[in-house]
Design an enzyme around this catalytic site. Structure first.
Site, PDB file in Angstrom:
ATOM      1  N   LYS A   1       4.837   8.973  -8.894  1.00  0.00           N
ATOM      2  CA  LYS A   1       5.176   8.865  -7.460  1.00  0.00           C
ATOM      3  C   LYS A   1       6.688   9.023  -7.273  1.00  0.00           C
ATOM      4  O   LYS A   1       7.152   9.635  -6.306  1.00  0.00           O
ATOM      5  CB  LYS A   1       4.698   7.531  -6.880  1.00  0.00           C
ATOM      6  CG  LYS A   1       3.193   7.376  -6.776  1.00  0.00           C
ATOM      7  CD  LYS A   1       2.511   8.359  -5.849  1.00  0.00           C
ATOM      8  CE  LYS A   1       2.764   8.082  -4.382  1.00  0.00           C
ATOM      9  NZ  LYS A   1       1.932   8.959  -3.507  1.00  0.00           N
TER      10      LYS A   1
ATOM     11  N   TYR B   1       1.837   5.757 -13.253  1.00  0.00           N
ATOM     12  CA  TYR B   1       1.608   5.958 -11.814  1.00  0.00           C
ATOM     13  C   TYR B   1       2.920   5.971 -11.050  1.00  0.00           C
ATOM     14  O   TYR B   1       3.217   6.917 -10.310  1.00  0.00           O
ATOM     15  CB  TYR B   1       0.683   4.853 -11.270  1.00  0.00           C
ATOM     16  CG  TYR B   1       0.690   4.746  -9.753  1.00  0.00           C
ATOM     17  CD1 TYR B   1       0.162   5.745  -8.959  1.00  0.00           C
ATOM     18  CD2 TYR B   1       1.244   3.616  -9.115  1.00  0.00           C
ATOM     19  CE1 TYR B   1       0.183   5.656  -7.568  1.00  0.00           C
ATOM     20  CE2 TYR B   1       1.265   3.509  -7.733  1.00  0.00           C
ATOM     21  CZ  TYR B   1       0.732   4.539  -6.961  1.00  0.00           C
ATOM     22  OH  TYR B   1       0.753   4.449  -5.594  1.00  0.00           O
TER      23      TYR B   1
ATOM     24  N   THR C   1       5.177   4.645  -2.597  1.00  0.00           N
ATOM     25  CA  THR C   1       4.938   3.244  -2.945  1.00  0.00           C
ATOM     26  C   THR C   1       6.232   2.499  -3.269  1.00  0.00           C
ATOM     27  O   THR C   1       7.218   3.120  -3.692  1.00  0.00           O
ATOM     28  CB  THR C   1       3.996   3.181  -4.179  1.00  0.00           C
ATOM     29  OG1 THR C   1       3.961   1.859  -4.685  1.00  0.00           O
ATOM     30  CG2 THR C   1       4.486   4.084  -5.307  1.00  0.00           C
ATOM     31  N   ASP C   2       6.199   1.191  -3.132  1.00  0.00           N
ATOM     32  CA  ASP C   2       7.365   0.383  -3.543  1.00  0.00           C
ATOM     33  C   ASP C   2       7.474   0.299  -5.068  1.00  0.00           C
ATOM     34  O   ASP C   2       8.496  -0.138  -5.596  1.00  0.00           O
ATOM     35  CB  ASP C   2       7.298  -1.031  -2.931  1.00  0.00           C
ATOM     36  CG  ASP C   2       6.062  -1.848  -3.336  1.00  0.00           C
ATOM     37  OD1 ASP C   2       5.188  -1.310  -4.056  1.00  0.00           O
ATOM     38  OD2 ASP C   2       5.971  -3.019  -2.927  1.00  0.00           O
ATOM     39  N   GLU C   3       6.400   0.715  -5.783  1.00  0.00           N
ATOM     40  CA  GLU C   3       6.421   0.591  -7.246  1.00  0.00           C
ATOM     41  C   GLU C   3       7.458   1.512  -7.885  1.00  0.00           C
ATOM     42  O   GLU C   3       7.823   1.328  -9.044  1.00  0.00           O
ATOM     43  CB  GLU C   3       5.021   0.851  -7.813  1.00  0.00           C
ATOM     44  CG  GLU C   3       4.009  -0.103  -7.212  1.00  0.00           C
ATOM     45  CD  GLU C   3       2.651  -0.121  -7.872  1.00  0.00           C
ATOM     46  OE1 GLU C   3       2.539   0.257  -9.043  1.00  0.00           O
ATOM     47  OE2 GLU C   3       1.690  -0.530  -7.191  1.00  0.00           O
TER      48      GLU C   3
HETATM   49  P1  NAD Z   1      -7.011   6.440  -2.846  1.00  0.00           P
HETATM   50  O1  NAD Z   1      -7.032   6.617  -4.322  1.00  0.00           O
HETATM   51  O2  NAD Z   1      -7.950   5.476  -2.203  1.00  0.00           O
HETATM   52  O3  NAD Z   1      -7.258   7.855  -2.133  1.00  0.00           O
HETATM   53  C1  NAD Z   1      -6.671   9.039  -2.567  1.00  0.00           C
HETATM   54  C2  NAD Z   1      -7.355  10.193  -1.850  1.00  0.00           C
HETATM   55  O4  NAD Z   1      -6.731  11.418  -2.258  1.00  0.00           O
HETATM   56  C3  NAD Z   1      -8.855  10.325  -2.210  1.00  0.00           C
HETATM   57  O5  NAD Z   1      -9.595  10.577  -1.043  1.00  0.00           O
HETATM   58  C4  NAD Z   1      -8.880  11.520  -3.142  1.00  0.00           C
HETATM   59  O6  NAD Z   1     -10.116  12.235  -3.111  1.00  0.00           O
HETATM   60  C5  NAD Z   1      -7.728  12.359  -2.607  1.00  0.00           C
HETATM   61  N1  NAD Z   1      -7.149  13.266  -3.620  1.00  0.00           N
HETATM   62  C6  NAD Z   1      -6.805  12.957  -4.894  1.00  0.00           C
HETATM   63  N2  NAD Z   1      -6.286  14.037  -5.510  1.00  0.00           N
HETATM   64  C7  NAD Z   1      -6.277  15.035  -4.589  1.00  0.00           C
HETATM   65  C8  NAD Z   1      -5.844  16.379  -4.607  1.00  0.00           C
HETATM   66  N3  NAD Z   1      -5.320  16.910  -5.719  1.00  0.00           N
HETATM   67  N4  NAD Z   1      -5.957  17.123  -3.480  1.00  0.00           N
HETATM   68  C9  NAD Z   1      -6.496  16.582  -2.358  1.00  0.00           C
HETATM   69  N5  NAD Z   1      -6.941  15.313  -2.288  1.00  0.00           N
HETATM   70  C10 NAD Z   1      -6.833  14.553  -3.386  1.00  0.00           C
HETATM   71  O7  NAD Z   1      -5.521   6.093  -2.490  1.00  0.00           O
HETATM   72  P2  NAD Z   1      -4.946   5.174  -1.312  1.00  0.00           P
HETATM   73  O8  NAD Z   1      -4.945   3.760  -1.748  1.00  0.00           O
HETATM   74  O9  NAD Z   1      -5.612   5.549  -0.038  1.00  0.00           O
HETATM   75  O10 NAD Z   1      -3.418   5.656  -1.305  1.00  0.00           O
HETATM   76  C11 NAD Z   1      -2.983   6.718  -0.457  1.00  0.00           C
HETATM   77  C12 NAD Z   1      -1.526   6.975  -0.745  1.00  0.00           C
HETATM   78  O11 NAD Z   1      -0.776   5.794  -0.532  1.00  0.00           O
HETATM   79  C13 NAD Z   1      -1.244   7.400  -2.191  1.00  0.00           C
HETATM   80  O12 NAD Z   1      -0.277   8.409  -2.169  1.00  0.00           O
HETATM   81  C14 NAD Z   1      -0.718   6.148  -2.845  1.00  0.00           C
HETATM   82  O13 NAD Z   1       0.183   6.464  -3.897  1.00  0.00           O
HETATM   83  C15 NAD Z   1      -0.010   5.485  -1.686  1.00  0.00           C
HETATM   84  N6  NAD Z   1       0.083   4.020  -1.779  1.00  0.00           N
HETATM   85  C16 NAD Z   1      -1.039   3.254  -1.865  1.00  0.00           C
HETATM   86  C17 NAD Z   1      -0.923   1.870  -1.911  1.00  0.00           C
HETATM   87  C18 NAD Z   1      -2.133   0.974  -1.960  1.00  0.00           C
HETATM   88  O14 NAD Z   1      -1.968  -0.261  -2.020  1.00  0.00           O
HETATM   89  N7  NAD Z   1      -3.354   1.494  -1.922  1.00  0.00           N
HETATM   90  C19 NAD Z   1       0.332   1.264  -1.893  1.00  0.00           C
HETATM   91  C20 NAD Z   1       1.464   2.079  -1.837  1.00  0.00           C
HETATM   92  C21 NAD Z   1       1.323   3.456  -1.746  1.00  0.00           C
HETATM   93  P1  TYD Z   2      -3.720  -3.467  -8.189  1.00  0.00           P
HETATM   94  O1  TYD Z   2      -4.647  -3.757  -7.057  1.00  0.00           O
HETATM   95  O2  TYD Z   2      -4.202  -2.635  -9.325  1.00  0.00           O
HETATM   96  O3  TYD Z   2      -2.378  -2.876  -7.555  1.00  0.00           O
HETATM   97  P2  TYD Z   2      -0.943  -2.557  -8.251  1.00  0.00           P
HETATM   98  O4  TYD Z   2      -1.082  -2.582  -9.717  1.00  0.00           O
HETATM   99  O5  TYD Z   2      -0.653  -1.195  -7.718  1.00  0.00           O
HETATM  100  O6  TYD Z   2       0.006  -3.621  -7.736  1.00  0.00           O
HETATM  101  O7  TYD Z   2      -3.234  -4.851  -8.798  1.00  0.00           O
HETATM  102  C1  TYD Z   2      -2.569  -5.818  -7.996  1.00  0.00           C
HETATM  103  C2  TYD Z   2      -2.159  -6.941  -8.918  1.00  0.00           C
HETATM  104  O8  TYD Z   2      -3.336  -7.579  -9.437  1.00  0.00           O
HETATM  105  C3  TYD Z   2      -1.382  -6.457 -10.136  1.00  0.00           C
HETATM  106  O9  TYD Z   2      -0.385  -7.424 -10.457  1.00  0.00           O
HETATM  107  C4  TYD Z   2      -2.424  -6.423 -11.248  1.00  0.00           C
HETATM  108  C5  TYD Z   2      -3.373  -7.551 -10.861  1.00  0.00           C
HETATM  109  N1  TYD Z   2      -4.784  -7.366 -11.265  1.00  0.00           N
HETATM  110  C6  TYD Z   2      -5.437  -8.379 -11.967  1.00  0.00           C
HETATM  111  O10 TYD Z   2      -4.851  -9.444 -12.288  1.00  0.00           O
HETATM  112  N2  TYD Z   2      -6.745  -8.185 -12.307  1.00  0.00           N
HETATM  113  C7  TYD Z   2      -7.420  -7.047 -11.991  1.00  0.00           C
HETATM  114  O11 TYD Z   2      -8.616  -6.920 -12.361  1.00  0.00           O
HETATM  115  C8  TYD Z   2      -6.736  -6.023 -11.255  1.00  0.00           C
HETATM  116  C9  TYD Z   2      -7.438  -4.749 -10.879  1.00  0.00           C
HETATM  117  C10 TYD Z   2      -5.416  -6.229 -10.901  1.00  0.00           C
END
Ligand code: NAD
Ligand code: TYD
Length: 357
Positions: A162, A158, A132-134
């Site tokens: 990461k 989180y 992630t960019d975070e």
């Molecule tokens: P998500 O939470 O929707 O899905 C995570 C998946 O991993 C689920 O299916 C869960 O069952 C599985 N999982 C969790 N722990 C596990 C374990 N110990 N062994 C096997 N499987 C396991 O997450 P996502 O949004 O699909 O994100 C996927 C990846 O991308 C993550 O690594 C996250 O950090 C990264 N990411 C997500 C975002 C975003 O905006 N969603 C942005 C940047 C990076």
């Molecule tokens: P989120 O979807 O949780 O992603 P991340 O924290 O990984 O960026 O949140 C996106 C942005 O929205 C973040 O600045 C937090 C804000 N947010 C709210 O303002 N209200 C909410 O109920 C949630 C879930 C997030």
């Protein structure tokens, strides 16, 4: 064949669906099915022999070793993670276990098997870690966007977990020569995102006539990336990325949270107007800010654009409208994922925020 972890989550499932639109190469999908993993996300693959689902933990070394021996994947893509910042504030240990220890054990097991491969096969193998960019921390309003060399400065449990996983991936390349690739992407949105994240939570609350809980002043900025654009980028990195390198992936779409919520409300005003003429934006409610809330993330995607020829294609206004349409047309999916435990989380989280606001 390739091994994907976390393929039943939001991005992993989008990746598998898009993978099979582009190739017939089989995928083993190892997923623990935590609260965030839904086999229903892959309903379209039901009975498809190209998809082999295995329920299990990336930290289960015996299981992972068996899968590697049996299927001999040419690549691993590690999506598995605990992924929600608010949950990491509520209970950080699960994040250390899966994101740090789990990734470390996955690297260890992969390395032990990879060492036994014939040199030509070992050289072609890839371990792609999705991050992630975070990990880069928070940007000031006018600061330049994150490049791959930006200093790591994670601020939430989180992002700290990461960041740790990214460092282990780097070390397994540097020390052991494992051909790793790391991607750091911005906030994804699109179909099948679990409704604890901003965009689906706002869509579902609006449809339920509930308050739209904006943290603090709502002027935090994220760079929104459509999940299908992200998946295309991952395929490009897997095919053309250089081992040991990191690639930033963004949507070229910086928006304040208030602007995102406004776009959702406007889409709903058009697609599902309230019968009494009320506007969905009237439901916006400011609640207590998230502790340590990062102000701004932004991605400089020059490296992946110039070196791998990838750039995002889906414009935000179009992407958000199609996402709202998806949630409107998939109420059964919504019902299936918003189970008792989901409702308990939402009630606990937002009651305490509202009390303190
Ligand atoms: P998500 O939470 O929707 O899905 C995570 C998946 O991993 C689920 O299916 C869960 O069952 C599985 N999982 C969790 N722990 C596990 C374990 N110990 N062994 C096997 N499987 C396991 O997450 P996502 O949004 O699909 O994100 C996927 C990846 O991308 C993550 O690594 C996250 O950090 C990264 N990411 C997500 C975002 C975003 O905006 N969603 C942005 C940047 C990076
Ligand atoms: P989120 O979807 O949780 O992603 P991340 O924290 O990984 O960026 O949140 C996106 C942005 O929205 C973040 O600045 C937090 C804000 N947010 C709210 O303002 N209200 C909410 O109920 C949630 C879930 C997030």
């Amino acid at each position: 064949m390739i091994l994907v972890t976390g393929g039943c989550g939001f991005i992993g499932s989008a990746f598998l669906l898009s993978w099979f639109r582009n190739t017939d190469e089989p995928v083993v999908n190892l997923d623990l099915l935590t609260y965030a993993g839904h086999p229903g996300n892959l309903q379209a693959l039901s009975g498809d022999p190209r998809h082999i689902f295995v329920k299990g933990d990336i930290a289960d070394s015996a299981l992972v070793a068996r899968l590697l021996e049996e299927h001999k994947p040419r690549a691993i893509i590690n999506f598995a993670a605990e992924s929600h910042v608010d949950r990491s504030i509520d209970g950080p240990l699960a994040f250390a276990q899966t994101n740090v220890v789990g990734t470390l054990l996955l690297l260890e097991t992969t390395h032990a098997w990879w060492r036994t491969l014939p040199p030509g096969v070992a050289a072609e193998f890839r371990f792609l870690h999705v991050s992630t960019d975070e990990v880069f921390g928070s940007l000031d309003a006018n600061a330049a966007a994150f490049t791959e060399t930006h200093r790591y400065e994670p601020n939430s449990p989180y992002s700290a977990s990461k960041a740790a996983s990214d460092h282990f991936v780097r070390a397994w390349h540097h020390t052991f020569g494992l051909p790793t690739l790391t991607t750091n992407c911005s906030n994804n949105y699109g179909p099948r995102q679990f409704p604890e994240k901003l965009i689906p939570l706002m869509i579902l609350n609006a449809l339920g006539g509930k308050p739209l809980p904006v943290y603090g002043d709502g002027m935090q900025v994220r760079d929104w990336l459509h999940v299908d654009d992200h998946c295309a980028a991952l395929r490009a990195v897997l095919a053309k990325g250089k081992p040991g390198e990191c690639y930033n992936i963004g949507g070229r779409s910086e928006r304040t949270n208030l602007a995102v919520v406004d776009a959702i409300c406007k889409a709903l005003d058009t697609l599902r107007p309230n019968t009494d003429g009320a506007r969905y934006a009237d439901l916006v409610t400011h609640v207590r800010d998230r502790p340590g809330h990062d102000r701004r993330y932004a991605i400089d995607d020059s490296k992946i654009a110039h070196q791998l020829g990838w750039q995002p294609e889906i414009e935000f206004q179009h992407g958000i409208r199609s996402t709202v349409e998806w949630y409107l047309s998939n109420q059964e999916w919504v019902r299936s994922v918003t189970s008792g435990s989901y409702r308990q989380w939402v009630e606990r989280q937002y009651e305490s925020l509202a009390r303190a606001a």
